[in-house]
Design an enzyme around this catalytic site. Structure first.
Site, mmCIF file in Angstrom:
data_model
loop_
_atom_site.group_PDB
_atom_site.id
_atom_site.type_symbol
_atom_site.label_atom_id
_atom_site.label_comp_id
_atom_site.label_asym_id
_atom_site.label_seq_id
_atom_site.Cartn_x
_atom_site.Cartn_y
_atom_site.Cartn_z
ATOM 1 N N PRO A 101 29.898 33.153 37.604
ATOM 2 C CA PRO A 101 30.980 33.092 38.590
ATOM 3 C C PRO A 101 31.821 34.372 38.550
ATOM 4 C CG PRO A 101 30.959 31.113 37.205
ATOM 5 C CD PRO A 101 29.943 32.051 36.619
ATOM 6 N N VAL A 102 32.181 34.867 39.736
ATOM 7 C CA VAL A 102 32.940 36.126 39.829
ATOM 8 C C VAL A 102 34.436 35.828 39.721
ATOM 9 C CG1 VAL A 102 33.470 38.085 41.351
ATOM 10 C CG2 VAL A 102 31.147 37.160 41.254
ATOM 11 N N ALA A 104 36.244 34.802 37.332
ATOM 12 C CA ALA A 104 36.450 33.466 36.762
ATOM 13 C C ALA A 104 36.583 33.507 35.245
ATOM 14 C CB ALA A 104 35.279 32.564 37.163
ATOM 15 N N GLY A 105 36.754 34.707 34.676
ATOM 16 C CA GLY A 105 36.959 34.817 33.235
ATOM 17 C C GLY A 105 35.681 34.716 32.431
ATOM 18 N N GLY A 107 33.208 37.172 32.522
ATOM 19 C CA GLY A 107 32.642 38.491 32.229
ATOM 20 C C GLY A 107 31.579 38.957 33.213
ATOM 21 N N SER A 108 31.676 38.518 34.471
ATOM 22 C CA SER A 108 30.589 38.862 35.404
ATOM 23 C C SER A 108 30.470 40.373 35.602
ATOM 24 C CB SER A 108 30.760 38.140 36.745
ATOM 25 O OG SER A 108 31.731 38.762 37.516
ATOM 26 N N ALA A 110 31.286 42.888 33.568
ATOM 27 C CA ALA A 110 30.710 43.542 32.387
ATOM 28 C C ALA A 110 29.225 43.227 32.278
ATOM 29 C CB ALA A 110 31.443 43.079 31.128
ATOM 30 N N ALA A 111 28.838 41.991 32.599
ATOM 31 C CA ALA A 111 27.415 41.620 32.484
ATOM 32 C C ALA A 111 26.566 42.382 33.497
ATOM 33 C CB ALA A 111 27.262 40.110 32.675
ATOM 34 N N ASP A 152 35.055 41.935 26.348
ATOM 35 C CA ASP A 152 33.997 41.466 27.253
ATOM 36 C C ASP A 152 32.726 42.293 27.075
ATOM 37 O OD1 ASP A 152 36.000 39.825 28.143
ATOM 38 O OD2 ASP A 152 35.676 40.210 30.272
HETATM 39 C C1 MEV Z 1 39.419 38.817 29.649
HETATM 40 O O1 MEV Z 1 38.135 38.242 29.445
HETATM 41 C C2 MEV Z 1 40.252 38.655 28.435
HETATM 42 C C3 MEV Z 1 41.624 39.305 28.500
HETATM 43 O O2 MEV Z 1 42.159 39.213 27.176
HETATM 44 C C4 MEV Z 1 41.578 40.746 28.948
HETATM 45 C C5 MEV Z 1 40.917 41.652 27.927
HETATM 46 O O3 MEV Z 1 40.776 41.339 26.764
HETATM 47 O O4 MEV Z 1 40.543 42.770 28.350
HETATM 48 C C6 MEV Z 1 42.563 38.537 29.426
#
Ligand code: MEV
Length: 322
Positions: A101-102, A104-105, A107-108, A110-111, A152
């Site tokens: 998922p984009v 959405a936390g 890591g899309s 970076a992946a 990430d």
């Molecule tokens: C993002 O996956 C996590 C954060 O802590 C940002 C980061 O570490 O770069 C919110």
């Protein structure tokens, strides 16, 4: 035509997001059920230097040179050419797809970079080391995320659980006892850069208050590491709840996250928290075999767009639960 393929997993942050940007530790694990995939196909009949990029998920089908210099796909491919000191690419097509998922936390971004760099450097006959892939992906992340901590690119490149402190060498974390996490997607798109930028503004306005919250999160992460390495996985639940409370103090939760976190706890999760940048994106819940299915169903009934259940274990990160 020879084709070079590479994939990279998504990730979740178990503990320590946001505070990790300010030098505190964090723990993250890969999520292998969702992946970015890059395929590079030689096009020997095309003129040298011609690179065509296809990313059907975002409706992109374009010569590389037509993309703006700051486009992440342009940056990933050019980053490899510069790293290898090549002026011109052999003609090729680069096709990118992803089930992560984009915004959405998970890591899309970076992946996608990691998958491209691996496939493209293999196509060029000079596969890059994990360290270089991670470092180059960090540079791409910096352009789009402002001040990323580097967690990430690290967890996604190495595809294993990590205990991470900004600027320090990667520390693998031992997980003698596997445990299950349910990941619930609020469906609310939330670019990490915005949440990280807002926390930075708030920290500048109240450095002492925010440093105290970062310290509290750092202590939770240390306790979580001990619990993980001792195999005391049930202890993770209350620590997740505490970490979530601190993230609320930073202002990065949202009504949708609160609804899913509350629903997971009410359905018997041992603990739950938002994961990643927050404001939307994903939350995670610790479950056991008795509670897993109930938590999944409750999250779906409470509006989660997608729910993934994952077994976190050593080595190799996570795998489908059932
Ligand atoms: C993002 O996956 C996590 C954060 O802590 C940002 C980061 O570490 O770069 C919110």
């Amino acid at each position: 035509m020879p084709a070079f393929t590479a994939t990279a997993p998504g990730k979740i942050i178990l503990f320590g997001e946001h505070a990790v940007v300010y030098g505190r530790p964090a723990i993250a694990v890969p999520v292998s059920q969702v992946r970015a995939r890059a395929v590079v196909i030689a096009e020997p009949r095309w003129p040298a230097g011609k690179v065509w990029v296809q990313a059907p998920d975002i409706g992109l089908n374009s010569p590389l040179d037509d993309l703006p210099d700051n486009h992440p796909l342009y940056q990933a491919i050019h980053g490899v050419l510069m790293e290898l000191r090549l002026e011109r690419s052999p003609a090729c097509r680069v096709r990118i797809t992803s089930t992560i998922p984009v915004a959405a936390g998970m890591g899309s971004g970076a992946a996608v970079s990691v998958a491209i760099m691996r496939a493209y450097s293999a196509f060029l006959g000079r596969p890059l080391s994990a360290e270089r892939v991670s470092a180059l992906t960090y540079e791409v992340e910096k352009l789009h995320h402002g001040t990323p901590s580097g967690i990430d690119n690290t967890v996604i490149t190495h595809a294993r659980p990590v205990y991470f402190v900004r600027g320090q060498p990667i520390q693998a974390i031992q997980l003698p006892v596997p445990f299950s996490m349910v990941i619930g997607d609020t469906g609310v798109s939330s670019p990490t850069a915005i949440a990280v930028g807002d926390v930075r503004c708030a920290w500048q306005a109240d450095p002492a208050g925010y440093e105290a919250v970062f310290d509290a999160i750092g202590e939770i992460v240390q306790a979580a590491r001990q619990a993980l390495e001792r195999g005391e996985t049930a202890a993770l639940g209350p620590l997740m709840d505490e970490n979530h409370d601190q993230l609320c103090r930073l202002g990065v939760s949202s009504p949708e996250l609160e609804r899913l976190v509350g629903a997971a706890r009410a359905a018997g999760a041992l603990g739950a928290k938002l994961s990643g940048g927050g404001r939307g994106g994903n939350m995670i819940a610790l479950v056991d075999s008795d509670t897993a299915e109930g938590v999944v169903q409750t999250l779906l009934q409470s509006g989660a767009r997608q729910v993934i259940t994952t077994l976190v274990r050593q080595p190799g990160g996570t795998e489908p639960y059932a």
